[in-house]
Write a protein that holds these residues in place. Structure first.
Motif, PDB file in Angstrom:
ATOM      1  N   SER A   1     -36.814 -25.033 -83.457  1.00  0.00           N
ATOM      2  CA  SER A   1     -36.277 -23.707 -83.102  1.00  0.00           C
ATOM      3  C   SER A   1     -35.571 -23.673 -81.744  1.00  0.00           C
ATOM      4  O   SER A   1     -34.585 -22.959 -81.563  1.00  0.00           O
ATOM      5  N   GLU A   2     -36.063 -24.473 -80.786  1.00  0.00           N
ATOM      6  CA  GLU A   2     -35.461 -24.472 -79.446  1.00  0.00           C
ATOM      7  C   GLU A   2     -33.982 -24.867 -79.469  1.00  0.00           C
ATOM      8  O   GLU A   2     -33.215 -24.441 -78.616  1.00  0.00           O
TER       9      GLU A   2
ATOM     10  N   ARG B   1     -35.098 -30.282 -71.809  1.00  0.00           N
ATOM     11  CA  ARG B   1     -36.093 -29.540 -72.583  1.00  0.00           C
ATOM     12  C   ARG B   1     -37.487 -30.108 -72.344  1.00  0.00           C
ATOM     13  O   ARG B   1     -37.655 -31.307 -72.177  1.00  0.00           O
TER      14      ARG B   1
ATOM     15  N   LYS C   1     -31.904 -24.063 -81.678  1.00  0.00           N
ATOM     16  CA  LYS C   1     -31.106 -23.000 -82.298  1.00  0.00           C
ATOM     17  C   LYS C   1     -30.907 -21.805 -81.362  1.00  0.00           C
ATOM     18  O   LYS C   1     -30.135 -20.911 -81.642  1.00  0.00           O
ATOM     19  N   ARG C   2     -31.647 -21.796 -80.254  1.00  0.00           N
ATOM     20  CA  ARG C   2     -31.610 -20.648 -79.347  1.00  0.00           C
ATOM     21  C   ARG C   2     -30.214 -20.403 -78.790  1.00  0.00           C
ATOM     22  O   ARG C   2     -29.531 -21.349 -78.382  1.00  0.00           O
ATOM     23  N   SER C   3     -29.793 -19.145 -78.772  1.00  0.00           N
ATOM     24  CA  SER C   3     -28.458 -18.875 -78.224  1.00  0.00           C
ATOM     25  C   SER C   3     -28.533 -18.812 -76.694  1.00  0.00           C
ATOM     26  O   SER C   3     -29.579 -18.498 -76.124  1.00  0.00           O
TER      27      SER C   3
END
Length: 396
Positions: free
Chosen positions: A231-232, A254, A234-236
């Protein structure tokens, strides 16, 4: 009076031809071989036995009829390079011993010995060039890429200073490797067909884990595979209140935890691995090969992702702390809040990539036009204007 040059004869073809060319140009040439390593237990086969190299260097000096001697710098080498490497790996960073070796040994300790022998210059067999011009009544030296694009070694010299460059000659910088071999062959030099040395500057090919095990004990830990769908990734991008906040966001690595993926294997020490590494993981059964995307030496975990396009490998920016910014061209140094368009690379032989340097109160951000793979803490970023290397820094 002839100008005196001390050539670092390594026992390879490049420095042999450098010495020959300088003699042809009318310099008073002395050959000096640096012995920097004693421990053969960690070298692989006889890839870089210093005895053979020193013997070849001596035979080249005999053939060229120049004085020759060996200097033992192993103590300084251990202190300044090997111990530094251990410290860096222990902290989970990946040092570049070749860059350091040039800054600390060849162009410092060795250069001082050469100057004490009455040398006007030191010369090496590096594939790079030097340019000199005058600016405001001062001589300024430019460090330029070697003419052979496959062999350009300017990156390894990215930490040199104006003082060091002033006293340095690069006789083969205008030549291509085949031309260098041809000259050596025509002159009957024993090194003409000798293979280029591999591995660490002066140590030769080492099995890195075995080398590091002398100081860093093996300790088993887990290998975690992080999926590309994490998910990280995909973060905008958030909204930033300042330019610096944006640079920081683009340059921050990250942080992973065990629950971000699944355990796929066991390793024997996170500090033996580096970002972007593919070999040595010993994990099979994946559709694409696994690459190291991060290491956590505190928790002793290696995080991996499948394939060289895994999003965990890529980042657009990096940061260099104030004390680790180095300008070869001090006259072009950026002041706070200044920026500069450059070409940059984060490892040897990487193609130069468009980037912008941003100088802030805390240090220097290097923001690339395109995301870069495996930006690694402890390695050097070097920035250029065309073929001229302007400066460098340690990736923080």
């Amino acid at each position: 009076m002839k100008k005196r040059v001390v050539v670092g004869l390594s026992g390879g073809v490049d420095s042999s031809v450098a010495a020959y060319l300088l003699k042809e140009q009318g310099y008073d040439v002395i050959g000096l071989f640096m012995k920097n390593w004693h421990d053969d237990t960690v070298t692989i086969s006889d890839e870089c036995p210093w005895l053979e190299d020193s013997n070849d260097a001596m035979l080249v000096a005999e053939k060229l009829d120049i004085p020759f001697q060996t200097v033992d710098l192993s103590e300084e080498y251990k202190e300044r390079i090997v111990d530094y490497m251990f410290r860096e790996y222990q902290m989970g960073r990946t040092p570049n011993p070749d860059v350091l070796c040039n800054r600390e040994i060849k162009f410092d300790v060795f250069m001082k010995i050469a100057l004490s022998l009455g040398a006007d210059f030191v010369a090496t067999g590096h594939y790079c060039r030097k340019g000199t011009f005058e600016k405001d009544g001062q001589e300024i030296h430019k460090l330029l890429a070697g003419k052979d694009p496959n062999k350009d070694q300017s990156y390894f010299l990215c930490q040199l200073s104006q003082e060091q460059l002033a006293k340095t000659l690069f006789p083969i910088g205008e030549l291509l490797k085949p031309e260098v071999r041809k000259i050596a062959s025509e002159q009957g030099l024993i090194t003409a067909e000798k293979r280029d040395s591999q591995g660490l500057c002066f140590i030769g090919k080492v099995r890195l884990p075995e080398f590091l095990q002398q100081k860093l004990a093996p300790i088993d830990g887990v290998i975690v595979e992080v999926p590309a769908s994490f998910s990280e990734y995909k973060r905008s991008q958030p909204v930033f209140s300042s330019e610096e906040e944006k640079f920081k966001y683009l340059s921050t690595k990250r942080i992973y935890t065990k629950v971000d993926g699944k355990q796929v294997g066991i390793h024997h020490g996170a500090h033996y691995f580096t970002k972007g590494q593919r070999k040595g993981l010993a994990v099979g059964g994946t559709k694409e090969p696994l690459f190291v995307i991060d290491t956590d030496v505190e928790e002793n975990i290696i995080y991996t992702g499948q394939g060289k396009d895994h999003p965990g490998l890529y980042r657009r920016g990096l940061f260099v702390k104030n004390e680790e910014i180095h300008w070869v061209r001090e006259d072009l140094k950026l002041a706070e809040n200044e920026k500069m368009e450059v070409l940059a690379r984060i490892r040897y032989r990487q193609t130069l990539e468009k980037a912008i340097l941003h100088r802030t109160v805390s240090g220097l951000y290097v923001i690339f036009e395109n995301p870069q793979s495996a930006i690694t803490e402890g390695q050097f970023v070097a920035w250029y204007n065309g073929s001229e290397l302007l400066g460098s820094g340690v990736i923080s």
